[in-house]
Design an enzyme around this catalytic site. Sequence first.
Site, short mmCIF file in Angstrom:
data_model
loop_
_atom_site.label_atom_id
_atom_site.label_comp_id
_atom_site.label_asym_id
_atom_site.label_seq_id
_atom_site.Cartn_x
_atom_site.Cartn_y
_atom_site.Cartn_z
CG LEU A 19 23.52 -54.96 23.21
CD1 LEU A 19 24.81 -55.66 22.79
CD2 LEU A 19 23.74 -53.44 23.23
N GLY A 432 1.40 -52.90 48.00
CA GLY A 432 0.41 -53.27 46.99
C GLY A 432 0.66 -54.60 46.33
CD GLU A 484 -0.21 -53.45 42.82
OE1 GLU A 484 0.56 -53.40 41.83
OE2 GLU A 484 -0.16 -52.63 43.75
CG HIS A 694 15.20 -52.20 45.83
ND1 HIS A 694 14.48 -52.25 44.66
CD2 HIS A 694 14.80 -51.08 46.46
CE1 HIS A 694 13.68 -51.20 44.60
NE2 HIS A 694 13.85 -50.46 45.67
N1 GLN Z 1 1.56 -50.47 44.21
C1 GLN Z 1 2.73 -50.70 43.43
C2 GLN Z 1 3.35 -52.04 43.81
O1 GLN Z 1 3.30 -52.39 44.93
C3 GLN Z 1 3.76 -49.61 43.63
C4 GLN Z 1 4.97 -49.82 42.79
C5 GLN Z 1 5.96 -48.70 42.80
O2 GLN Z 1 5.91 -47.82 43.61
N2 GLN Z 1 6.89 -48.71 41.89
O3 GLN Z 1 3.92 -52.72 43.00
#
Ligand code: GLN
Length: 760
Positions: A19, A432, A484, A694
Amino acid sequence: MTIRTFINGFPRIGENRELKKVLENYWARKIPFDEVQNTAQVLRKKHWRVQKDAGIDFISSNDFSLYDNMLDTMVMLNAIPERFAGIADKNERYFAMARGNGKAAAMEMTKWFNTNYHFIVPELSDDLVFHLDPGKILSEYREAKDMGIMTKINIIGPLTFLALSKTNTRDDPFKYLHKLMPVYKQLLEEIARLDESVYVQFDEPAFVKNPSDKLLSLIQETYGELAAVSGKIKIVVTSYFEHAAEALKLLGKTPVWGIGLDFLYGPRNVEALEYAASKHIIAGVVDGRNIWRNDLSASIELLKRINKAIPKEQIIVSTTCSLLHSPYSAQKEPESTIKKNLAFACEKVKEVSLLANLFSSDCLSETDKALIEENKRNLLSSLNPALIKKDKAAEDTEAKSGKKARSGTYSERSALQRERLNLPLLPTTTIGSFPQTSELRKARNDYRKGAISGDGYESEIKKYIDNCVAFQEQVGLDVLVHGEPERNDMVEYFGELLEGFHFTKNGWVQSYGSRCVKPPVIFSDISRPEPMTVKWISYAQSKTKKPMKGMLTGPVTILNWSFVRNDIPRSEVALQIARALSDEITDLQKAGINIIQVDEAAFREGYPLRKEKTSEYEQWALEAFKLAVSAADISTQIHTHMCYSEFNDIIKTIEAMDADVITIETARSGNKLLKVFKETSYQNEIGPGVYDIHSPRIPSTAEFREQISARLEVLDKKNMWVNPDCGLKTRNWEEVKPALKNMVEAALAVREEISRAAIS
Ligand code: GLN
Ligand code: ZN
């Protein structure tokens, strides 16, 4: 006597996420809508067949959805907000409501009770004219009937529909009940025309969440009226995820045929059964939202307890909730130590059937007994002692330090940290992650497949860190991060490096629309064989003189975003994760890292549905967080991050977590949500988000200045940080670069303003 069986609902995304794929192709305009419909039909038929073959008596129709069942209910009621009303094509309109289109913003989405499934929030207003569109419901019923399967029809109950709606006037949404009821009644009339007798399941999970007096006052009349529509319709009202004792007492007085209850997550339901002694009880005993094999003898005991209040012929064996919340089938999972402990949707359906059989007979046959014995041997609790190693690093840690929280009060710590870090006023930082590029994803995949060596992968990551650090220095951020690049997911990354986690191959669960998540499985004791982040963080630190912030995911978030073992309490698992993280903090400090962030993105969603259980959760969640950071020296600055902004009801707990700095999401909501920090005279430092990550929009320096100044109306300048709402991994560099540059420029400007004001 044969006991009947019932499944609340079945996952619809498909064994291979068919789906998802067809929807995304349709949205990308690669295929016509017909193809979506074909796939949807194939899936429905396959899922009905699976349940039929397992011998289930009550199989749902209308549990299927192309996006979300609440959205389907809006269509059924014609509760279409004004901004979508002009879209003539029904399918286009449906997906525009869910996802927005060029002109109209998408409707809000929020979590379905305490699950990770998100529904679309209805928007109600006085000018909506409700009228019935029963098309989907009737056609799915007929589709199943053509296969020889007489389904029960799933419908979101009117009270839950309203309880979850928002109104443009902020009025009580129940004021619309009198307008909805005629439509619901008309629907039942249409359904009554389908057959001699039809079962309808009204989902009313709103009954489990400390129901208001208002909600309770509406139950008898609502279900009295619905049950009176036609003698051909038998109504079942279901609730799940908690007990619904208050509602149960009232439903007992209405003419509904059956009541569905969750006896696992709401054991108190058993106590209230006497009020519904004349009803059929849909007994949720097979966990619909976890992945573990059912403990047959425990379930039979539970059914026997239900049987004390309810005659056996009125008991129907069921899942606790819709299987929407569990993955499709465990059968094709690769061999592993825990494979035989797993039960996904297809296996749960069989368990329901098996339990009904076992419960049917008044005394168990030898074969039945053997089966139950075998089941016992295959439960996680039987398997685990053999899996658990004696000299666990975890136990050592606690034995070594015996510390349960860090030392020093906030003011003691803060004085030392300020001296050591020597940061300017309104220090700037990020949360991060930096953009996950396609090169990164490719390198990670290649490495997993063995197409590039460990060294090759490592140099890719280092290259990313080099650039990321250089960029942050260049724009002048004060506290840097490594970005990250080595993580695809903030929980999975740690799960893979910790012992006690298992990763399924195909354990996908729908999160919203076409989106699925594959939560890690915690099956055994957790320990940390070796440091998890130190290599990357210290590499990043070696590239700059500015402070590098270490980045960990907190114990409560790791727990809440995993499928958790069920042989010991969740609280204990949280503490095990906390011990592992505490060791990581020790190692980061040894490597010269002075600032460490412990993300608790899912802290809030772990809150229980019932208020009476809140303090227990808060207690152990807090204990876990404090244990995790207990290894931090007084002069190490601990940050935490929570990506939401409603803190009103949890502020005391946030305060007790006592992080030196907390970063939160406020770019969209402004000061409103910060006030609670002021009202409770929260002492520690706060980084209110000023950049809405966002959205692809790049705010100008002037806008950032406004955001920062606005925050300063509520927060003390000495305690405020400047940062985005959340991690930047879903954005791209073209957006992030100018946005962060503007953010830092704005912080500098406000800083100058403040010092000028101080001089004059
Ligand atoms: N340290 C994470 C990042 O920056 C935190 C993500 C989150 O709070 N969802 O992606
Ligand atoms: Zn976040």
